[in-house]
Motif scaffolding. Structure first.
Motif, PDB file in Angstrom:
ATOM      1  N   ARG A 308       0.824  -1.212   0.000  1.00  0.00           N
ATOM      2  CA  ARG A 308       0.000   0.000   0.000  1.00  0.00           C
ATOM      3  C   ARG A 308       0.862   1.268   0.000  1.00  0.00           C
ATOM      4  O   ARG A 308       0.554   2.240  -0.695  1.00  0.00           O
ATOM      5  CB  ARG A 308      -0.940  -0.019   1.202  1.00  0.00           C
ATOM      6  CG  ARG A 308      -2.029  -1.078   1.066  1.00  0.00           C
ATOM      7  CD  ARG A 308      -2.746  -1.367   2.363  1.00  0.00           C
ATOM      8  NE  ARG A 308      -3.623  -2.538   2.215  1.00  0.00           N
ATOM      9  CZ  ARG A 308      -4.254  -3.116   3.220  1.00  0.00           C
ATOM     10  NH1 ARG A 308      -4.102  -2.658   4.456  1.00  0.00           N
ATOM     11  NH2 ARG A 308      -5.027  -4.162   3.001  1.00  0.00           N
ATOM     12  N   ILE A 309       1.930   1.241   0.786  1.00  0.00           N
ATOM     13  CA  ILE A 309       2.847   2.395   0.775  1.00  0.00           C
ATOM     14  C   ILE A 309       3.444   2.573  -0.621  1.00  0.00           C
ATOM     15  O   ILE A 309       3.534   3.687  -1.157  1.00  0.00           O
ATOM     16  CB  ILE A 309       3.965   2.211   1.820  1.00  0.00           C
ATOM     17  CG1 ILE A 309       3.390   2.228   3.238  1.00  0.00           C
ATOM     18  CG2 ILE A 309       5.031   3.304   1.673  1.00  0.00           C
ATOM     19  CD1 ILE A 309       4.400   1.867   4.310  1.00  0.00           C
ATOM     20  N   THR A 310       3.843   1.456  -1.217  1.00  0.00           N
ATOM     21  CA  THR A 310       4.431   1.493  -2.550  1.00  0.00           C
ATOM     22  C   THR A 310       3.446   2.035  -3.580  1.00  0.00           C
ATOM     23  O   THR A 310       3.808   2.858  -4.436  1.00  0.00           O
ATOM     24  CB  THR A 310       4.895   0.086  -2.970  1.00  0.00           C
ATOM     25  OG1 THR A 310       5.870  -0.384  -2.040  1.00  0.00           O
ATOM     26  CG2 THR A 310       5.499   0.097  -4.362  1.00  0.00           C
ATOM     27  N   THR A 311       2.191   1.592  -3.507  1.00  0.00           N
ATOM     28  CA  THR A 311       1.181   2.034  -4.469  1.00  0.00           C
ATOM     29  C   THR A 311       0.934   3.534  -4.365  1.00  0.00           C
ATOM     30  O   THR A 311       0.862   4.236  -5.383  1.00  0.00           O
ATOM     31  CB  THR A 311      -0.140   1.276  -4.248  1.00  0.00           C
ATOM     32  OG1 THR A 311       0.088  -0.128  -4.424  1.00  0.00           O
ATOM     33  CG2 THR A 311      -1.201   1.746  -5.223  1.00  0.00           C
ATOM     34  N   VAL A 312       0.798   4.036  -3.148  1.00  0.00           N
ATOM     35  CA  VAL A 312       0.590   5.477  -2.959  1.00  0.00           C
ATOM     36  C   VAL A 312       1.769   6.265  -3.524  1.00  0.00           C
ATOM     37  O   VAL A 312       1.592   7.278  -4.228  1.00  0.00           O
ATOM     38  CB  VAL A 312       0.388   5.812  -1.468  1.00  0.00           C
ATOM     39  CG1 VAL A 312       0.391   7.320  -1.242  1.00  0.00           C
ATOM     40  CG2 VAL A 312      -0.921   5.209  -0.972  1.00  0.00           C
TER      41      VAL A 312
END
Length: 489
Positions: A308-312
């Motif tokens: 999720r951090i990577t996607t954001v």
């Protein structure tokens, strides 16, 4: 000497469980059930009538790592850097050109939408990799869909990753030595010379910089280079965004198109092939298992947090790059926007900023290259040397594979004319399959088997992702064929 102990076979391991004194007294049945398990045997939840009936004994998916704990591991930051590096590569350079086709509004919404779907598919992949104790993309595909599907998925990984690495080399060559319509960095620094030859420049980069990095045998060894590559990508985005903002304030930017252009056959064909190019920008799924396996204190919850951090982060980087690149160059935006940074930008320090953008991103690609190559090497080894010992136990085989793959990728970069050509075909075929079709099929298949049941929402999302991916792939392939035919005429 007589002994009650026997030697362990090479295809077995001991599963150790930690109990304190209270556990040992309260659950004697547990101790009697510890046994040797072959590597191929999967751990299943206890049946009714066993110690599963004890309310104090909980089974959690997070307690089942994909493989044995590695000797060295990386934290969440290192995992985020490695996964981000797997995503942010050459695909970012084609995004401003997709904005030229889609318009700012639809382009921006699609960047967010595709990122959201990609994150869902990554979480599905992690979930079922852990349940099936799979340590690679191919293994989880085989557990869900069978061996033929595994071979097909690994061929997709090879084609996709090799295509991406070829694109990296094309960009490095075009930016440093120049192309028919744009001056290279070496030309502007040194004038004409042997460095004008793209093939020679690429060969030097491969031999001096890429080969040593690609020879590393573990992906967590690349955490520092991944962090540096992400930092360089952020520098590129910030500089491009700042330039676009300054020119916008000064009124030097033409009004951008907000919606797609349906005014010509060429515009419609471009619209058909541009969505697969955008899906290609988010494909990182082949590196999910290696990154998870080397995550410190790994669990599905922790890996989902990494995803999720990577996607954001990727959505922010992609949208900023696509919008600022399109605002800067408008209808003149090239398929590789880096090549646009060879002329006066109409602001102070234009020449210095041009060099920072181009050279900085070439360094980024040099650092991204070994991360994608790692997955390519692992997959090729699994296909060609299926019965051999793990690649991590054979430095010689790893080195030979690395050199052979680098040579093939180099020759590929000398034959493919542009990155747009490569992205159109890989985006509509292998990228869509790896990022969306296989993960959706895996989730639906395991759900049908009664393992890791999907909620109704998850099942609907899986079917939606599968149907959408098939449609995008079919439309993209048809668009590519018509596009080639129209150019040949």
């Amino acid at each position: 000497m007589d002994s009650n102990y026997s030697a362990l076979s090479r295809d077995a391991y001991v599963e150790l469980q930690k109990f304190n004194a209270a556990d040992r007294n309260q659950h004697p049945a547990i101790l009697s059930q510890i046994k040797l398990l072959p590597l191929e045997e999967h751990v299943s939840p206890p049946k009714s009538g066993d110690y599963a009936q004890d309310d104090d004994f909980d089974i959690d998916i997070d307690d089942y790592p994909a493989i044995i704990e590695p000797k060295s591991s990386s934290g969440i930051a290192g995992a985020v850097f490695n996964l981000t590096t797997s995503i942010i590569g050459a695909g970012i350079m084609a995004l401003p050109a997709t904005m030229k086709v889609l318009g700012l509004v639809l382009g921006f919404l699609l960047i967010i939408f595709v990122g959201f779907l990609s994150e869902i598919s990554v979480e599905m992949l992690v979930r079922y990799s852990v349940l099936s104790k799979s340590s690679s993309y191919g293994e989880v595909v085989q557990h869900a869909l069978g061996r033929p599907a595994r071979i097909l998925s690994e061929i997709c990984i090879v084609v996709n990753n090799a295509g991406v690495l070829v694109v990296y080399l094309i960009i490095m060559g075009d930016v440093m030595s120049g192309s028919p319509h744009h001056a290279g960095v070496f030309d502007q620094w040194l004038g004409n010379g042997f460095w004008d030859h793209r093939k020679l420049v690429i060969l030097v980069i491969v031999a001096l910089f890429l080969a040593p990095l690609c020879a590393l045998e573990k992906i967590d060894s690349l955490s520092l280079t991944s962090a540096a590559s992400v930092a360089l990508a952020v520098v590129f985005v910030l500089v491009a965004f700042a330039i676009a903002f300054v020119k916008l304030i000064e009124g030097k930017i033409e009004a951008p198109r907000l919606t797609p252009d349906f005014g010509s056959e060429t515009a419609i064909l471009d619209l058909l092939v541009v969505i697969p190019i955008m899906t290609n920008a988010y494909v990182c799924h082949f590196n999910v298992q290696p990154i998870y396996n080397e995550l410190e204190g790994r669990s599905t919850h922790k890996m989902n947090r990494v995803g999720r951090i990577t996607t954001v982060l990727c959505v922010l980087v992609y949208s900023s790059t696509a919008i600022s690149g399109y605002l800067l160059f408008g209808k003149d935006t090239e398929s590789d926007v880096l090549t646009n940074f060879d002329k006066d930008l109409g602001i102070p320090y234009s020449e210095a900023l041009n060099y920072i953008v181009r050279v900085g991103y070439i360094l980024h690609l040099v650092l991204v290259f070994p991360v994608v190559h790692f997955s390519l090497r692992q997959t090729v080894d699994a296909l060609v040397f299926e019965k051999a010992a793990p690649l991590s136990e054979s430095s010689k085989r790893s080195f030979i594979l690395t050199m052979v793959l680098l040579a093939l990728i180099y020759f590929g970069s000398t034959m493919i004319p542009s990155i747009w050509t490569a992205f159109k075909f890989t985006g509509a075929t292998t990228a869509v399959s790896l990022g969306f079709i296989f993960p959706a099929l895996i989730a639906l298949r395991f759900d049908k088997k009664g393992l890791g049941r999907l909620s109704q929402t998850e099942k609907s999302l899986s079917w939606f992702m599968l149907i959408l991916a098939v449609i995008v792939s079919a439309v993209g392939v048809v668009g590519n064929i018509f596009s080639l035919e129209s150019k040949s005429e």
